[in-house]
Design a protein around this motif. Structure first.
Motif, short mmCIF file in Angstrom:
data_model
loop_
_atom_site.label_atom_id
_atom_site.label_comp_id
_atom_site.label_asym_id
_atom_site.label_seq_id
_atom_site.Cartn_x
_atom_site.Cartn_y
_atom_site.Cartn_z
N UNK A 1 0.81 -1.21 0.00
CA UNK A 1 0.00 0.00 0.00
C UNK A 1 0.85 1.26 0.00
N UNK A 2 2.05 1.20 0.58
CA UNK A 2 2.86 2.41 0.65
C UNK A 2 3.65 2.65 -0.64
N UNK A 3 3.49 1.76 -1.61
CA UNK A 3 4.18 1.92 -2.89
C UNK A 3 3.87 3.23 -3.59
N UNK A 4 2.58 3.62 -3.61
CA UNK A 4 2.22 4.85 -4.30
C UNK A 4 2.77 6.07 -3.56
N UNK A 5 2.87 5.99 -2.24
CA UNK A 5 3.44 7.09 -1.46
C UNK A 5 4.94 7.24 -1.79
N UNK A 6 5.63 6.12 -1.91
CA UNK A 6 7.04 6.15 -2.25
C UNK A 6 7.23 6.71 -3.65
N UNK A 7 6.31 6.38 -4.54
CA UNK A 7 6.39 6.90 -5.90
C UNK A 7 6.24 8.43 -5.89
N UNK A 8 5.32 8.94 -5.09
CA UNK A 8 5.13 10.39 -4.97
C UNK A 8 6.40 11.05 -4.43
N UNK A 9 7.03 10.39 -3.45
CA UNK A 9 8.29 10.92 -2.90
C UNK A 9 9.38 10.93 -3.98
N UNK A 10 9.43 9.86 -4.80
CA UNK A 10 10.42 9.77 -5.87
C UNK A 10 10.20 10.88 -6.89
N UNK A 11 8.92 11.18 -7.19
CA UNK A 11 8.62 12.28 -8.11
C UNK A 11 9.23 13.58 -7.60
N UNK A 12 9.12 13.81 -6.29
CA UNK A 12 9.69 15.01 -5.69
C UNK A 12 11.20 15.06 -5.81
N UNK A 13 11.85 13.92 -5.63
CA UNK A 13 13.31 13.84 -5.74
C UNK A 13 13.74 14.19 -7.17
N UNK A 14 13.04 13.64 -8.16
CA UNK A 14 13.39 13.92 -9.56
C UNK A 14 13.10 15.38 -9.89
N UNK A 15 11.99 15.91 -9.40
CA UNK A 15 11.64 17.31 -9.67
C UNK A 15 12.73 18.25 -9.14
N UNK A 16 13.29 17.91 -7.97
CA UNK A 16 14.39 18.70 -7.43
C UNK A 16 15.63 18.60 -8.29
N UNK A 17 15.89 17.40 -8.80
CA UNK A 17 17.10 17.15 -9.60
C UNK A 17 16.98 17.73 -11.00
N UNK A 18 15.77 17.86 -11.49
CA UNK A 18 15.54 18.36 -12.85
C UNK A 18 14.53 19.52 -12.81
N UNK A 19 14.93 20.65 -12.22
CA UNK A 19 13.98 21.76 -12.10
C UNK A 19 13.52 22.23 -13.48
N UNK A 20 12.26 22.54 -13.58
CA UNK A 20 11.73 23.00 -14.87
C UNK A 20 11.21 21.88 -15.75
N UNK A 21 11.44 20.64 -15.34
CA UNK A 21 10.90 19.52 -16.13
C UNK A 21 9.67 18.98 -15.43
N UNK A 22 8.66 18.62 -16.21
CA UNK A 22 7.45 18.02 -15.66
C UNK A 22 7.73 16.53 -15.43
N UNK A 23 7.31 16.01 -14.29
CA UNK A 23 7.49 14.59 -13.98
C UNK A 23 6.12 13.94 -14.08
N UNK A 24 5.99 12.97 -14.95
CA UNK A 24 4.71 12.29 -15.14
C UNK A 24 4.84 10.84 -14.74
N UNK A 25 3.94 10.39 -13.89
CA UNK A 25 3.94 8.99 -13.51
C UNK A 25 3.20 8.18 -14.57
N UNK A 26 3.77 7.04 -14.94
CA UNK A 26 3.13 6.14 -15.89
C UNK A 26 2.90 4.80 -15.20
N UNK A 27 1.89 4.08 -15.65
CA UNK A 27 1.51 2.83 -14.98
C UNK A 27 2.57 1.75 -15.16
#
Length: 141
Positions: free
Chosen positions: A41-67
């Protein structure tokens, strides 16, 4: 000069300036696609955290989650978070990534274990930051 004329000009320009300032950074280039394979169940929460990490590393780029990874076109920058173990006291994961026109690269697997405690959100976020930096994923503009 009459102050009321100046103010009427400012009132016309101000909404445009504010709209631009509130829009946030310009999202340039193609999005970075993120696929997460995390159990439980916490997998989607970890994915949201990972999105934040990538957004910090690549400012100005949109991060889109895919299935799934098969949803990613070959010309997209794609990152895949592979969580191999996720327990209250342990996380183990690695990253895989692909830039346009290149094959997949697999980063090293990192693990974090805690003794006499549960993994907190802050610990998992720190783990993901470390995983990202140790993997050496380069997001090109």
């Amino acid at each position: 000069g009459d102050g009321s004329v100046w103010w009427s000009r400012v009132k016309r320009i101000l909404p445009l300036v504010m709209a631009g300032a509130c829009a946030g950074p310009v999202q340039g280039g193609s999005p970075v696609l993120l696929s997460c394979e995390a159990p439980g169940a916490s997998g989607s929460h970890i994915c949201a955290q990972m999105q934040g990490v990538i957004a910090e590393a690549a400012p100005g780029r949109r991060i889109e989650e895919i299935a799934t990874i098969s949803d990613a076109p070959p010309d997209a920058t794609t990152v895949r978070l592979m969580v191999e173990a996720l327990r209250p006291d342990r996380i183990s994961a690695h990253l895989e990534w692909r830039q346009p026109g290149t094959g997949w690269i697999t980063g090293e697997t990192l693990s974090m274990d805690v003794m006499d405690a549960r993994l907190s959100d802050a610990m998992v976020l720190q783990f993901l930051h470390t995983l990202w930096s140790r993997s050496g994923v380069a997001i090109q503009d």
